[in-house]
Write a protein that holds these residues in place. Sequence first.
Motif, PDB file in Angstrom:
ATOM      1  N   ASP A 320      18.797 -31.424   0.510  1.00  0.00           N
ATOM      2  CA  ASP A 320      19.525 -30.920  -0.663  1.00  0.00           C
ATOM      3  C   ASP A 320      19.793 -29.425  -0.497  1.00  0.00           C
ATOM      4  O   ASP A 320      18.911 -28.671  -0.072  1.00  0.00           O
ATOM      5  CB  ASP A 320      18.707 -31.137  -1.941  1.00  0.00           C
ATOM      6  N   GLU A 321      21.003 -29.000  -0.839  1.00  0.00           N
ATOM      7  CA  GLU A 321      21.347 -27.576  -0.752  1.00  0.00           C
ATOM      8  C   GLU A 321      20.887 -26.877  -2.032  1.00  0.00           C
ATOM      9  O   GLU A 321      21.439 -27.110  -3.105  1.00  0.00           O
ATOM     10  CB  GLU A 321      22.847 -27.395  -0.550  1.00  0.00           C
ATOM     11  N   LEU A 322      19.863 -26.056  -1.911  1.00  0.00           N
ATOM     12  CA  LEU A 322      19.262 -25.355  -3.051  1.00  0.00           C
ATOM     13  C   LEU A 322      19.537 -23.868  -2.945  1.00  0.00           C
ATOM     14  O   LEU A 322      19.909 -23.363  -1.877  1.00  0.00           O
ATOM     15  CB  LEU A 322      17.745 -25.612  -3.082  1.00  0.00           C
ATOM     16  N   THR A 323      19.338 -23.169  -4.059  1.00  0.00           N
ATOM     17  CA  THR A 323      19.568 -21.720  -4.088  1.00  0.00           C
ATOM     18  C   THR A 323      18.411 -21.025  -4.780  1.00  0.00           C
ATOM     19  O   THR A 323      18.012 -21.427  -5.879  1.00  0.00           O
ATOM     20  CB  THR A 323      20.874 -21.381  -4.837  1.00  0.00           C
ATOM     21  N   ALA A 324      17.865 -19.995  -4.125  1.00  0.00           N
ATOM     22  CA  ALA A 324      16.859 -19.124  -4.742  1.00  0.00           C
ATOM     23  C   ALA A 324      17.591 -17.922  -5.342  1.00  0.00           C
ATOM     24  O   ALA A 324      18.310 -17.219  -4.630  1.00  0.00           O
ATOM     25  CB  ALA A 324      15.834 -18.660  -3.717  1.00  0.00           C
ATOM     26  N   VAL A 325      17.410 -17.708  -6.652  1.00  0.00           N
ATOM     27  CA  VAL A 325      18.157 -16.680  -7.385  1.00  0.00           C
ATOM     28  C   VAL A 325      17.172 -15.722  -8.063  1.00  0.00           C
ATOM     29  O   VAL A 325      16.206 -16.165  -8.687  1.00  0.00           O
ATOM     30  CB  VAL A 325      19.074 -17.309  -8.456  1.00  0.00           C
ATOM     31  N   VAL A 326      17.439 -14.417  -7.949  1.00  0.00           N
ATOM     32  CA  VAL A 326      16.624 -13.408  -8.628  1.00  0.00           C
ATOM     33  C   VAL A 326      17.216 -13.156 -10.012  1.00  0.00           C
ATOM     34  O   VAL A 326      18.424 -12.928 -10.148  1.00  0.00           O
ATOM     35  CB  VAL A 326      16.560 -12.096  -7.832  1.00  0.00           C
ATOM     36  N   TYR A 327      16.355 -13.208 -11.040  1.00  0.00           N
ATOM     37  CA  TYR A 327      16.794 -13.007 -12.421  1.00  0.00           C
ATOM     38  C   TYR A 327      16.121 -11.777 -13.019  1.00  0.00           C
ATOM     39  O   TYR A 327      15.004 -11.416 -12.642  1.00  0.00           O
ATOM     40  CB  TYR A 327      16.417 -14.213 -13.284  1.00  0.00           C
ATOM     41  N   GLU A 328      16.823 -11.147 -13.980  1.00  0.00           N
ATOM     42  CA  GLU A 328      16.219 -10.164 -14.875  1.00  0.00           C
ATOM     43  C   GLU A 328      15.839 -10.882 -16.166  1.00  0.00           C
ATOM     44  O   GLU A 328      16.648 -11.626 -16.720  1.00  0.00           O
ATOM     45  CB  GLU A 328      17.208  -9.050 -15.224  1.00  0.00           C
ATOM     46  N   GLY A 329      14.603 -10.668 -16.648  1.00  0.00           N
ATOM     47  CA  GLY A 329      14.205 -11.293 -17.897  1.00  0.00           C
ATOM     48  C   GLY A 329      12.874 -12.001 -17.779  1.00  0.00           C
ATOM     49  O   GLY A 329      12.084 -11.754 -16.862  1.00  0.00           O
TER      50      GLY A 329
END
Length: 377
Positions: A320-329
């Motif tokens: 599966d093509e997944l994405t690691a994303v950096v968030y503010e909050g």
Amino acid sequence: MSSRPTFGTIKRVTAILIAITVVLAAGIVVGQAPVIFGVDDDPAASITFEDQESDGVSVTVDEVTLSDGGFVVITDGDDEPLAVSSYLEDGTHENVTVESEENGTDLTGQLTATVHQDTTDDETFEYYETDGEEDRPYLEDGYPVSDTASVTVDDDEAVSDSFVVESMTAPESATTNETIAVVAEIRNPTEYDQQQIVEFRLNGTVLERQILDLEGGEDREVSFEVDLSGAPPGTQPIGVYTDDDGEIDEIDLEFHTDPSVAVVDADDEEVTVDVATPEAGFVAVEDDGEVLGTSDELEPGEHGNVTVAFDDDVTVDEDDELTAVVYEGDPEDVDSAEPLEHDGEPVEETFTIVDVTAEADDADDADDENGDDADDE
């Protein structure tokens, strides 16, 4: 002439009763519309807390507005409150005086005033006693409603024995991995030999302190070597403080590296990443925009081996093509969080578990070969 009602009369009476029922029902629905349709406004507040001089035991909040009543809480960056106002009715209040607790806590330095609700409706502040379950802060865009002010102490008889900070010299800007030099001139205003603590604070947090001995009337330069690792980027207040005096300035802190996220390991239960972020936030793993799991909350800085566990109801395949994303909050309120951006693009990395596993295996093989070569030599 018959006194029995005719069929036409019965129809007219029935129609009138139906009309009355509809009107009454409409009145009930209209009267309860905010509750039924969920249009009742959330609790709202605002606050203005200006820089000021004080007597060291109280501060003044210039204006606070509360939709449902509550309290103003004064803190300096630590977990425990320095002072809590008396209960405030709903509406707007000007020049609200907040006094420190009976333990004699000094209200000086960089202080934050936060508006809290009275969720228990008993006009008693119980936020800390209930571990944050009751009397929570008012929120705006998901963040507590608060304001910050620099508070210095009046030069009066009550504080005349305190060492005086005559001046402070510090860089105007730095990066968040630097060690900066700060020099302050401290004077003993009394005729007696004294020993007092001198502190350097950034955004209200003590980073360095020294014990200083001065003879009566003596002044001396004090130097601090301050490690800024982990300090939040942006314009931050800095200051040198004695018992009841201080000198305040500002420094512009630039994050020392580009924001980034790199997946270093992954399986069908969790993902491990290295991350650099200039803002407090978290890392989420997503599949086509759907959040599959989040990390714990992260302070600004560089973090290695951050774990993102998939939610219990999530199933992923290794390709599966997944994405690691950096968030503010706050990871507890993902809907209110915003993806961190750098140069106009979100800070993220797309990956598959099978690719990450293969890269990790290759790295392990390379380490083994290097170890064998070293043994042969």
